[in-house]
Motif scaffolding. Sequence first.
Motif, PDB file in Angstrom:
ATOM      1  N   LYS A 153       0.857  -1.177   0.000  1.00 32.95           N
ATOM      2  CA  LYS A 153       0.000   0.000   0.000  1.00 32.95           C
ATOM      3  C   LYS A 153       0.897   1.231   0.000  1.00 32.95           C
ATOM      4  N   PRO A 154       0.448   2.327  -0.611  1.00 35.02           N
ATOM      5  CA  PRO A 154       1.316   3.515  -0.706  1.00 35.02           C
ATOM      6  C   PRO A 154       1.866   3.968   0.644  1.00 35.02           C
ATOM      7  N   GLU A 155       1.085   3.812   1.730  1.00 38.87           N
ATOM      8  CA  GLU A 155       1.601   4.304   3.024  1.00 38.87           C
ATOM      9  C   GLU A 155       2.762   3.460   3.553  1.00 38.87           C
ATOM     10  N   ASN A 156       2.983   2.264   2.957  1.00 36.44           N
ATOM     11  CA  ASN A 156       4.122   1.454   3.381  1.00 36.44           C
ATOM     12  C   ASN A 156       5.362   1.677   2.512  1.00 36.44           C
ATOM     13  N   LYS A 157       5.294   2.681   1.647  1.00 39.09           N
ATOM     14  CA  LYS A 157       6.434   2.946   0.765  1.00 39.09           C
ATOM     15  C   LYS A 157       7.711   3.140   1.583  1.00 39.09           C
ATOM     16  N   GLY A 158       8.773   2.447   1.172  1.00 35.06           N
ATOM     17  CA  GLY A 158      10.051   2.587   1.867  1.00 35.06           C
ATOM     18  C   GLY A 158      10.132   1.799   3.153  1.00 35.06           C
ATOM     19  N   LYS A 159       9.116   0.972   3.424  1.00 34.58           N
ATOM     20  CA  LYS A 159       9.156   0.184   4.665  1.00 34.58           C
ATOM     21  C   LYS A 159       9.147  -1.308   4.379  1.00 34.58           C
ATOM     22  N   ILE A 160       9.298  -1.683   3.094  1.00 34.76           N
ATOM     23  CA  ILE A 160       9.057  -3.081   2.723  1.00 34.76           C
ATOM     24  C   ILE A 160      10.353  -3.784   2.292  1.00 34.76           C
ATOM     25  N   VAL A 161      10.542  -5.015   2.786  1.00 32.65           N
ATOM     26  CA  VAL A 161      11.593  -5.881   2.257  1.00 32.65           C
ATOM     27  C   VAL A 161      10.905  -7.064   1.588  1.00 32.65           C
ATOM     28  N   VAL A 162      11.422  -7.469   0.423  1.00 25.55           N
ATOM     29  CA  VAL A 162      10.889  -8.667  -0.228  1.00 25.55           C
ATOM     30  C   VAL A 162      12.055  -9.533  -0.690  1.00 25.55           C
ATOM     31  N   ALA A 214      17.320  -6.573   7.584  1.00 24.05           N
ATOM     32  CA  ALA A 214      16.721  -5.241   7.448  1.00 24.05           C
ATOM     33  C   ALA A 214      15.558  -5.059   8.423  1.00 24.05           C
ATOM     34  N   LEU A 215      14.846  -6.157   8.717  1.00 22.16           N
ATOM     35  CA  LEU A 215      13.732  -6.075   9.669  1.00 22.16           C
ATOM     36  C   LEU A 215      14.253  -5.899  11.095  1.00 22.16           C
ATOM     37  N   LEU A 216      15.288  -6.642  11.441  1.00 19.99           N
ATOM     38  CA  LEU A 216      15.852  -6.550  12.793  1.00 19.99           C
ATOM     39  C   LEU A 216      16.476  -5.192  13.053  1.00 19.99           C
ATOM     40  N   ASN A 217      17.126  -4.616  12.011  1.00 21.45           N
ATOM     41  CA  ASN A 217      17.784  -3.323  12.170  1.00 21.45           C
ATOM     42  C   ASN A 217      16.811  -2.155  12.145  1.00 21.45           C
ATOM     43  N   GLY A 218      15.539  -2.445  11.919  1.00 25.02           N
ATOM     44  CA  GLY A 218      14.550  -1.372  11.899  1.00 25.02           C
ATOM     45  C   GLY A 218      14.535  -0.568  10.611  1.00 25.02           C
ATOM     46  N   ASP A 219      15.267  -1.008   9.582  1.00 24.43           N
ATOM     47  CA  ASP A 219      15.270  -0.261   8.329  1.00 24.43           C
ATOM     48  C   ASP A 219      13.982  -0.455   7.551  1.00 24.43           C
ATOM     49  N   VAL A 220      13.308  -1.580   7.766  1.00 22.28           N
ATOM     50  CA  VAL A 220      11.997  -1.791   7.159  1.00 22.28           C
ATOM     51  C   VAL A 220      11.059  -2.312   8.243  1.00 22.28           C
ATOM     52  N   ALA A 221       9.765  -2.280   7.966  1.00 22.63           N
ATOM     53  CA  ALA A 221       8.800  -2.633   9.002  1.00 22.63           C
ATOM     54  C   ALA A 221       7.967  -3.853   8.632  1.00 22.63           C
ATOM     55  N   ILE A 222       8.020  -4.243   7.366  1.00 21.89           N
ATOM     56  CA  ILE A 222       7.164  -5.334   6.915  1.00 21.89           C
ATOM     57  C   ILE A 222       7.874  -6.045   5.768  1.00 21.89           C
ATOM     58  N   GLY A 223       7.606  -7.338   5.631  1.00 19.73           N
ATOM     59  CA  GLY A 223       8.296  -8.044   4.564  1.00 19.73           C
ATOM     60  C   GLY A 223       7.546  -9.266   4.091  1.00 19.73           C
ATOM     61  N   VAL A 224       7.882  -9.692   2.869  1.00 22.29           N
ATOM     62  CA  VAL A 224       7.387 -10.967   2.362  1.00 22.29           C
ATOM     63  C   VAL A 224       8.625 -11.853   2.251  1.00 22.29           C
ATOM     64  N   VAL A 225       8.712 -12.859   3.137  1.00 22.34           N
ATOM     65  CA  VAL A 225       9.972 -13.607   3.301  1.00 22.34           C
ATOM     66  C   VAL A 225       9.712 -15.108   3.445  1.00 22.34           C
ATOM     67  N   TRP A 226      10.804 -15.875   3.485  1.00 23.42           N
ATOM     68  CA  TRP A 226      10.726 -17.326   3.714  1.00 23.42           C
ATOM     69  C   TRP A 226      10.192 -17.591   5.122  1.00 23.42           C
TER      70      TRP A 226
END
Lengths: 344, 294
Positions: A153-162, A214-226
């Motif tokens: 979603k646009p409000e998550n821009k810059g907060k996502i790791v994939v 990136a999630l642990l370091n707080g650089d992103v807040a949400i991700g699609v991961v294994w």
Amino acid sequence: MKKINRLLLTLFALGLAVSATAAPTKHLNIYCWSEYIPQPIVDQFSKETGVKVTVENYASNEEMLSKLAAGGGEYDIIQPSEYVIEALVKEKVLHSLDRSKIPNLKNIDPQFLNQAFDPGNKFSVPFMAGTVGIIVNTDLIKDDIRGYADVFKPENKGKIVVLDDAREIVTWALLANGLNINQITDKSLNKIKPTLEQWLPLVKVYDSDSPKTALLNGDVAIGVVWGGEGAILTNKNKKFRWVIPSEGTHLFIDSLAIPKTAKNVENAEAFMNFILRPEISKQISDEFPYLNPNLAARELMSKKQLENPASFPVEEELKKMSLFKDIGTKGSDVEELITTLKAQ
Amino acid sequence: MLGFLSPTSTPKGSTHRAPGLWAWIVLSPLLIWLLLFVVAPTLVLTAVSFAERDSLGRIVWNFSVQNYARAFDWVWVKILLDSLYYAFLTTLICLALGYPAAFFIGKAPERWRGFLLLLVMVPFLTSFLIRTYAWINILSKEGFLNSLLISAGVFNEPVAVLYSPFAIVLGLVYNFLPFMILPIYTSVEKLDNGLVEAAHDLGAGPLRAFSQVILPLTRPGIVAGSMLVFVPSIAMFAITTLMGGGTNPTIGEVIFKQFTAGRNQPFGAALGTILLFVFILALWLARTQRERED
């Protein structure tokens, strides 16, 4: 000069003596994913059997495939995912297993056996399974996240790791559009292009190897991961929540197989049987918390391990997940689509 | 390079019976190395770039130029231009930082030079990947830099430094700066102070002395350093993926992905061959530039 000659001769003679007295050593060459088979397990196998094991790692199925296809390396054991086994079986490059040497196969949950990619498990034994899902840092994201549509979603821009994996990203977009994940045609790729055009500019980090960083370091807040990465995060901190996407996801089964070119088939089969032992399989799960298909190993695992939703999706969710099929030369198109959109 | 291949220029009056032969023997390790690891792979790469592949990614030896036709699609050209831009920027910053540093080291008292040069090279003692991961720890939102800035009261909120174009350029500059400093240092060390003094005696101010005497005399170092930074920066994808987050694909990364996930070695090889021509062009430009000056 004479002295040097004599020295060389002596060394040469010594070398001969050593190689003559050494017993013929047994070997096993393993070519597996990095971060998947813990070293202590390899050491224990060496100790028990006296087999000298060499381990080489790869970071993607295709990396392994290209090396195998090029004829490089004499590997006794490889660790492909289901769609790669399908391709390798089709090309008849796998050794047909002697099941009497692998009695521990009985420990594996029947729902992971006899799959379409290898009917009757003639060529492969399951190692670990797993899925892909959404991991949310609930400290930073307060919205209710149910599926891919809520992540991108646009409000998550810059907060996502994939995952940095074109086939994965395309799969999510296919699911979000209600399409079959294995129908990869020019038509279906064109259909999901608008979705990807919306999604990709929102992504901050692409990482398949360790998206948890990136999630642990707080650089992103949400991700699609294994799932395994998700399980590690939920174990580390309660703020991380695992979500199976409502649009669906896929199941992967990573297996062990023996290429036809293998030189040490017996040792390879012994290693397969060793890996399927309950206590060994549990040890792997302790370190890499994926979906362990070994029922006997699950009996040894703690309640906390078994209840981690990122490792073990509930039965009804599992039933809805399908496996990847091999897409052959279409892989290049998938790669080009994602690269094109990233470069825009 | 061609100078290497004609080792017959042994000085006259040498006592060897077959000077040419000896030169060949001395050079043979280098020549074999070049043949095996530079010439042969390049030829294989070029051959593969004209081939096709099957569904497993194996090479099928059917002659085809389709890989080159595809390589000139705008997306690949844009990625190449982006990579060239990053490499150019990196070279420029390395030059701006490296020239004064090299000059300072070159003009430092002799007993200090060895130590200063050692400091330039100390980072090489650690693996490149470990150093890159160290930067990730420094720059991340909960990392060293942010906690320092916040506790010093500069910022109230952590700033996103990592996974940005800035982080990419920082990573590239950090890794390649020594390759700029060392060749310039060699030029500066050889610089004859007498010439600089002469310029001053003849009435040149510091700026003029620098631009008309020092700069031309250290130009070989600048050119060599720039090449050593520019060429590897183009294809260095580990930094762009690890520190840039992989959002800006670079040419090295897309070649790698065609060889692996795309199962399309011929297309990857075609992109690689084009990149090779870009390198050759860059080297040729630097060379003609130098010859014109001579």
